[in-house]
Motif scaffolding. Structure first.
Motif, PDB file in Angstrom:
ATOM      1  N   GLY A 186      12.391   7.132  11.943  1.00 49.07           N
ATOM      2  CA  GLY A 186      11.529   7.445  11.721  1.00 49.07           C
ATOM      3  C   GLY A 186      10.582   6.463  12.580  1.00 49.07           C
ATOM      4  O   GLY A 186       9.658   7.002  12.954  1.00 49.07           O
ATOM      5  N   TYR A 187      10.887   4.695  12.267  1.00 48.60           N
ATOM      6  CA  TYR A 187      10.282   4.172  13.005  1.00 48.60           C
ATOM      7  C   TYR A 187       9.773   4.228  15.073  1.00 48.60           C
ATOM      8  O   TYR A 187       8.873   4.213  15.165  1.00 48.60           O
ATOM      9  CB  TYR A 187      10.643   2.472  13.182  1.00 48.60           C
ATOM     10  CG  TYR A 187      10.408   1.627  13.395  1.00 48.60           C
ATOM     11  CD1 TYR A 187       8.375   0.580  12.998  1.00 48.60           C
ATOM     12  CD2 TYR A 187      10.545   1.391  15.448  1.00 48.60           C
ATOM     13  CE1 TYR A 187       8.317  -0.289  13.737  1.00 48.60           C
ATOM     14  CE2 TYR A 187       9.722   0.338  15.341  1.00 48.60           C
ATOM     15  CZ  TYR A 187       9.127  -0.538  15.016  1.00 48.60           C
ATOM     16  OH  TYR A 187       8.337  -1.063  16.306  1.00 48.60           O
ATOM     17  N   VAL A 188      10.679   4.299  15.266  1.00 48.63           N
ATOM     18  CA  VAL A 188      10.877   4.498  16.709  1.00 48.63           C
ATOM     19  C   VAL A 188      10.249   5.530  16.510  1.00 48.63           C
ATOM     20  O   VAL A 188       9.672   6.243  17.903  1.00 48.63           O
ATOM     21  CB  VAL A 188      12.792   4.995  17.077  1.00 48.63           C
ATOM     22  CG1 VAL A 188      12.418   5.047  18.908  1.00 48.63           C
ATOM     23  CG2 VAL A 188      13.172   3.641  16.748  1.00 48.63           C
ATOM     24  N   THR A 189      10.381   6.903  16.330  1.00 49.31           N
ATOM     25  CA  THR A 189       9.434   8.160  16.709  1.00 49.31           C
ATOM     26  C   THR A 189       8.114   7.798  16.481  1.00 49.31           C
ATOM     27  O   THR A 189       6.803   8.575  17.343  1.00 49.31           O
ATOM     28  CB  THR A 189       9.938   9.869  15.784  1.00 49.31           C
ATOM     29  OG1 THR A 189       9.223   8.980  14.515  1.00 49.31           O
ATOM     30  CG2 THR A 189      11.255   9.820  16.066  1.00 49.31           C
ATOM     31  N   GLN A 201       6.199   5.532  17.566  1.00 50.66           N
ATOM     32  CA  GLN A 201       5.688   4.478  18.883  1.00 50.66           C
ATOM     33  C   GLN A 201       5.778   5.184  20.554  1.00 50.66           C
ATOM     34  O   GLN A 201       5.162   5.232  20.850  1.00 50.66           O
ATOM     35  CB  GLN A 201       6.992   3.545  18.932  1.00 50.66           C
ATOM     36  CG  GLN A 201       7.776   3.003  18.339  1.00 50.66           C
ATOM     37  CD  GLN A 201       6.648   2.119  17.858  1.00 50.66           C
ATOM     38  OE1 GLN A 201       5.930   1.481  17.973  1.00 50.66           O
ATOM     39  NE2 GLN A 201       6.375   2.439  16.494  1.00 50.66           N
ATOM     40  N   GLU A 202       5.886   7.139  19.512  1.00 48.94           N
ATOM     41  CA  GLU A 202       5.615   7.625  21.076  1.00 48.94           C
ATOM     42  C   GLU A 202       4.295   7.956  21.451  1.00 48.94           C
ATOM     43  O   GLU A 202       4.182   7.025  22.743  1.00 48.94           O
ATOM     44  CB  GLU A 202       5.250   9.103  20.200  1.00 48.94           C
ATOM     45  CG  GLU A 202       4.281  10.606  21.244  1.00 48.94           C
ATOM     46  CD  GLU A 202       5.287  10.583  22.416  1.00 48.94           C
ATOM     47  OE1 GLU A 202       6.943  10.581  22.107  1.00 48.94           O
ATOM     48  OE2 GLU A 202       4.739  11.055  23.526  1.00 48.94           O
TER      49      GLU A 202
END
Lengths: 450, 201
Positions: free
Chosen positions: B172-175, B177-178
């Motif tokens: 969730g966190y990485v997505t 950062q889009e």
């Protein structure tokens, strides 16, 4: 202050810088996938209803459970239904998400860590990841390459990025050229005994010095491959003319000269740890225990086990009552794997086996690391040398390196192997593994004993 | 994921050094594409003999194992293969915390991605915990292990701690950062070269 090669590549690929509260976010230039660790990641993506961000920077192939044999009709003898399902989980996931996938019949199929380098896809200055600990292999091009878990595979598929804390820098200097009878595998085992199985933990290891510069690209791949056995996830070598020459000959070569510029550690770079190896001290090596750090020079006396772990390893390997390894009967010899299944490894093995016969008490299995390696070997007639010696010539696979495809060593049997791990049961429940170089493995296959 | 806060239980000891992930889940059990039901495979070749009989002396077999949720491991715990099947098997078996002097790096990260709290402690504290038979309390918020009157503090990446305490998936966190990812791709378009010529079959 100067930067290390690792720090330069890190900086070039940083999407979001590291802070005390958050790891860095790095951009992945090449994401490799295989059938053991990718299907669960596809399931995670689908659970989150996320697409694959960059299928054009991803490449999958079947390697761990690829069968080494075909039936009379030329069909791959896939071990069982579970394996069929696993291959299908990879190929169907790739089809759904538009990721290129080399399944069993593809002309480029092979072990991920052999195929990406030989095609010219592993490049200097990239971040390369794969759900496989031996991804350190690709660091040989001057890349940050490391193994990840399936949850991270899902993160990379979704975002093409990976969260990471920057490791410390360790350099291993090999200041003289290795003697011609000593291979990169011997060097890797030697360094592992010096660093220990945990000595590289927390570090990225850069290999430097005249001894490294003199290594061929394939030998560099072998050395970086074994870096994980030192406890370090990253092993790398600065790109030089050897690297550029190798890449320029690759099948799918791309513009690489520009990307390699400036990729070296500055003379005033700071190192957190350093190890200097005297190349004159390195001779052909063999493992005696149950991790690669438990290795000795061939011909050296077996060590007296000092710790509980060593005593257990000694008992597991069945060395009781023996002062030296030599003379012990060898049941299996395996030549192959992402460590030592490349064309140069097979040429070395063939040179040892030419006109000779594998000992009657020994079964010898030789498995090229990829279809391209297999084709090249057959063009050179190496397969004939192996077959005439009585060895089995297999289809590209991880095969006996991790014993998932049906190739097995029986309990208590001794296997001499060019692979990377001699863990308990690695080649089959109760199987005993001795790690060596391809030259040593071929010699032992002929002799039938250590 | 279930948030990790406080875990309180007696501990089981498995102190062998360099226990690799091939021991944790032998390769033949990796021929599944599921991440569930792997507890039965955990340390299979150490829990069971060649004939399939249960080895009563192995710490994860009864009568030694009594449903403990905390495991005290040896140095370099989980070295080797990157298989996430190892932490999946520990969780499925019923373990929530592993305390060891050091861990294999890939295994360590895989644990924290799966609400399995891996904690590295100094050798002295490890020695004490390896002998301690009573209850152990692991408090992630306080970053503290309590055993009897002894308190051992431990370090953990604040980001990992944040995610674990809230049960957040890092996916969730990485997505989220889009925008930064898109910007990076735009700025580095020349260096990001799509694979070509690798047509699939």
């Amino acid at each position: 202050m100067g930067q290390t090669l690792f720090d330069k590549v890190w900086q070039q690929n940083t999407v979001k810088a590291e802070t005390p509260d958050q790891p860095a976010l790095l951009y992945v230039g090449l994401h490799l996938l295989h059938e053991i660790t990718a299907p669960q990641a596809f399931a995670m993506l689908e659970q989150w209803r996320l697409p694959v961000r960059r299928p054009d920077l991803s490449l999958a192939m079947v390697d761990h459970c690829a069968p080494t044999s075909k039936d009379a009709n030329g069909r791959f003898m896939v071990k069982d239904q579970a394996t069929v399902a696993q291959i299908d989980a990879l190929t169907s996931g790739c089809t759904r998400h538009g990721i290129p996938c080399f399944s069993l019949d593809h002309p480029f199929q092979g072990i991920v860590h052999a195929v990406a380098p030989e095609l010219g896809l592993s490049r200097p200055g990239q971040v390369i990841v794969c759900g496989d600990s031996h991804t350190s292999t690709h660091g040989a091009f001057g890349a940050i390459a490391f193994g990840i878990g399936s949850s991270e595979v899902a993160e990379v598929l979704a975002t093409q990025c990976i969260l990471q804390r920057r490791p410390k820098n360790l350099r291993v200097i090999v200041d003289k050229v290795l003697s011609p009878d000593v291979s990169a595998k011997d060097l890797a085992l030697y360094i592992t005994t010096k660093l220990g199985a945990v000595g590289g933990k927390g570090y990225a290891i850069e290999y430097q010095g005249a001894g490294i510069r003199a290594l061929s690209m394939e030998q560099r791949l072998t050395l970086c491959n074994m870096t994980i056995e030192m406890g370090a996830r990253f092993g790398l070598i600065a790109p030089d003319q050897t690297t550029l020459d190798y890449l320029s000959r690759c099948l799918l070569r791309r513009e690489i000269e520009a990307s390699a510029q400036g990729l070296f550690s500055d003379p005033d770079a700071q190192w957190d740890k350093e190890l200097v190896i005297d190349a004159d001290q390195v001779s052909p090596m063999m493992s005696w225990g149950t991790n690669p750090a438990m290795s000795i020079a061939i011909g050296e006396e077996l060590p007296l086990p000092a710790t509980a772990t060593e005593r257990q390893a000694y008992a597991y390997m069945g060395w009781q009552g023996q002062k030296v390894a030599s003379g012990r009967v060898v049941d299996h010899v395996f030549i192959g794997s992402c460590t030592n299944g490349r064309i140069s490894d097979l040429r070395i093995a063939a040179a040892q086996m030419l006109g000779k016969t594998v000992a009657t008490n020994t079964q010898c299995l030789i498995v090229p690391a990829s279809k391209l390696v297999k084709q090249q070997a057959e063009d050179e007639g190496l397969d004939l040398v192996f077959r005439q010696a009585g060895a089995t010539w297999g289809e590209p696979s991880c095969s006996l390196c991790n014993a998932m495809n049906g190739d097995l060593v029986a309990p208590g049997r001794l296997s001499v192997s060019t692979s990377n791990r001699n863990f308990e049961g690695r080649q089959g429940q109760g199987a005993r593994t001795v790690l060596v170089s391809p030259a040593s493995a071929a010699q032992i296959a002929i002799r039938g004993h250590l | 994921m279930t948030p990790v806060t406080v875990v309180r239980s007696q501990s089981i000891k498995l102190l062998d050094e360099d226990l690799d992930t091939d021991q944790m889940v032998p390769a033949r059990f990796l021929r599944t594409s599921a991440a569930t039901g792997l507890g039965s495979c955990l340390f299979y070749d150490r829990r069971f003999g060649l004939d399939g009989e249960r080895l009563a002396g192995f710490p994860l077999n009864p009568p030694i194992y009594q449903g403990e949720r905390i495991l005290i491991g040896g140095a370099n715990f989980g070295c080797g293969s990157s298989r996430e099947h190892a932490p999946w098997a520990f969780k499925d078996f019923g373990l929530d915390v592993i305390i060891a002097p050091s861990f294999g790096e890939i295994f360590y990260h895989n644990c924290l991605k799966n609400a399995l709290l891996a904690i590295a402690v100094d050798p002295e504290s490890h020695h004490f915990l390896s002998l301690w038979a009573g209850l152990v309390t692991v408090d992630l918020e306080q970053q503290m292990i309590q055993a009897g009157g002894v308190q051992v503090s431990f370090a953990i990446d604040p980001f990992m701690r944040f995610c674990l305490m809230r049960g957040l998936s890092q996916l969730g966190y990485v997505t989220e950062q889009e925008p930064l990812i898109a910007l990076f791709e735009q700025k580095n378009a020349q260096r990001i070269v799509p694979l070509s010529g690798v047509g699939s079959t």
